[in-house]
Scaffold this active site. Sequence first.
Site, mmCIF file in Angstrom:
data_model
loop_
_atom_site.group_PDB
_atom_site.id
_atom_site.type_symbol
_atom_site.label_atom_id
_atom_site.label_comp_id
_atom_site.label_asym_id
_atom_site.label_seq_id
_atom_site.Cartn_x
_atom_site.Cartn_y
_atom_site.Cartn_z
ATOM 1 N N ASN A 104 42.377 45.029 32.156
ATOM 2 C CA ASN A 104 43.117 43.785 32.413
ATOM 3 C C ASN A 104 44.134 43.536 31.312
ATOM 4 O OD1 ASN A 104 42.791 42.402 34.791
ATOM 5 N ND2 ASN A 104 40.971 41.301 34.163
ATOM 6 N N SER A 130 41.121 45.396 40.985
ATOM 7 C CA SER A 130 40.408 44.174 41.328
ATOM 8 C C SER A 130 39.297 44.449 42.323
ATOM 9 C CB SER A 130 41.372 43.142 41.934
ATOM 10 O OG SER A 130 40.667 41.970 42.297
ATOM 11 N N LYS A 185 48.854 42.168 39.076
ATOM 12 C CA LYS A 185 47.420 41.891 38.887
ATOM 13 C C LYS A 185 47.229 40.534 38.217
ATOM 14 C CE LYS A 185 42.935 42.764 38.621
ATOM 15 N NZ LYS A 185 42.369 41.909 37.595
ATOM 16 N N HIS A 188 47.706 37.963 40.799
ATOM 17 C CA HIS A 188 46.485 37.991 41.620
ATOM 18 C C HIS A 188 45.396 37.141 40.977
ATOM 19 C CE1 HIS A 188 42.379 39.545 42.141
ATOM 20 N NE2 HIS A 188 42.703 39.829 43.380
ATOM 21 N N ASN A 189 45.184 37.330 39.682
ATOM 22 C CA ASN A 189 44.127 36.586 38.998
ATOM 23 C C ASN A 189 44.431 35.098 38.932
ATOM 24 O OD1 ASN A 189 43.139 39.177 38.597
ATOM 25 N ND2 ASN A 189 42.542 38.807 36.500
ATOM 26 N N GLU A 192 43.618 33.740 42.200
ATOM 27 C CA GLU A 192 42.145 33.683 42.255
ATOM 28 C C GLU A 192 41.639 32.388 41.619
ATOM 29 O OE1 GLU A 192 38.813 35.979 39.681
ATOM 30 O OE2 GLU A 192 40.149 37.304 40.808
#
Length: 484
Positions: A104, A130, A185, A188-189, A192
């Site tokens: 990450n 992920s 990513k 994306h997090n 989330e």
Amino acid sequence: MMKKADIGLIGLAVMGENLVMNMESKGFTVAVYNRTVSKVDDFIAGRAAGRNIIGTHSLSELVDSLEKPRKVMLMVKAGAAVDGMIDALCPLLEEGDIIIDGGNSHYPDTVRRCAEVEAKGLLYIGTGVSGGEEGALNGPSMMPGGSAAAWEAVKPIFTAICAHVEDGSPCCDWVGEGGAGHFVKMVHNGIEYGDMQLICEAYQLMKDLLGMSADEMSEVFADWNTKELDSYLIEITTRILACKDTDGEPIVDKILDTAGQKGTGKWTSAEALDQGIPLTLISEAVFARCLSAMKDERVVASKIYDGPAKTVTEDKKAFIEDIKNALYASKIISYAQGYSLMRAAAENFGWNLNYGGIALMWRGGCIIRSVFLGRIKEAFDRDPELKNLLCDPYFSDTLKTLIDSWRRVIAAAVVAGVPVPAFSAALSYFDSYRSERLPANLLQAQRDFFGAHTYERVDAPRGEFFHTDWTGHGGNTSASTYTV
């Protein structure tokens, strides 16, 4: 002579081990190394026994065990550990060999590392991975970026081990140069964070305003998971609420209400400020976790302030439907903001991001996987240059049907004193975005009054700036304006 490995992996923690098992199950031979070499021996003697997995006890042994071009994947803690491993690996590798960071990492670090590794004649990939432990073993969502020349060499492995959607399409594709993979990513997090907070607010509304039990709420979430909110996070929420402790009571009620975080949501919010994108919902989700961590202060404040009486809503079924609609509307806003951030970054960094492809990558394997992402793919299929999801016909038509429910839920929450920061931030963004005129004219007048920062006029072309001598004794000198 022992067959050389297709890929090497460094870091045998949970994610690393499971990725190795995944790769081997797809027909690849994998060489492994861990700084604590006893973990290598334990792994080879345990889960890896009898499989096409080669244990090595040094970096040089790992490198020697690989087919050329060598591919070495790092699954180590983000930060200094990645830099240290790259520094140790580079002298052992040859031109055209590939280093892959699957952790990450923050995308600016990936930009820097990619340039440094390429300067040594090697290739570099920073890939978001992920899906957690289960995804690593059975098929994660993967978002690779970096040295474009490296993609063809790793593509057969990545597309084999990643998740696949119903038509067989892999949840992995090349994202772009430099830090593009880790940037996607990161977003994306951030999304989330937003999804989780929205679900938690729906949970609290049902609990506090409808007096529902954990079992009742589990049934509601299970029903929602068969409709437009069908997603991994709704699914696990259903299971969490149904889970009982040893005494038969819901275990969720016994968990302390202080949330942790690893920083990727904060990165997303900070990046949005740098890019000038109003990522209000995700930022509120980050702040909600921060506020939850202030448990001791909240306990004290709860004894000082009495909130309004939480009246249980009479029409329970109708209000549950309203909550569902508010959740879906807010979710649309969250993804619209996230995609706006990716578009801004692509323009600033020269990335050619495939926005529909990104939605497809997120359809399976990852934490935010959902049916909803198919709608985003369709939106960008209709218009690859779409500026904001809210301008797509499907999303605009859908939001129009949800607005009344959305407002009713937030109004009820405000009257009852139930905090809904993400729902509220989403609605505020929506109302601002749909407003032809905002009060920023007054704000610009204030800035010009105290700092001579100038303003544009509605009766003059854009880009022409004016200054008013508001006090009657100011000069003609004006200050510059900072534009994100």
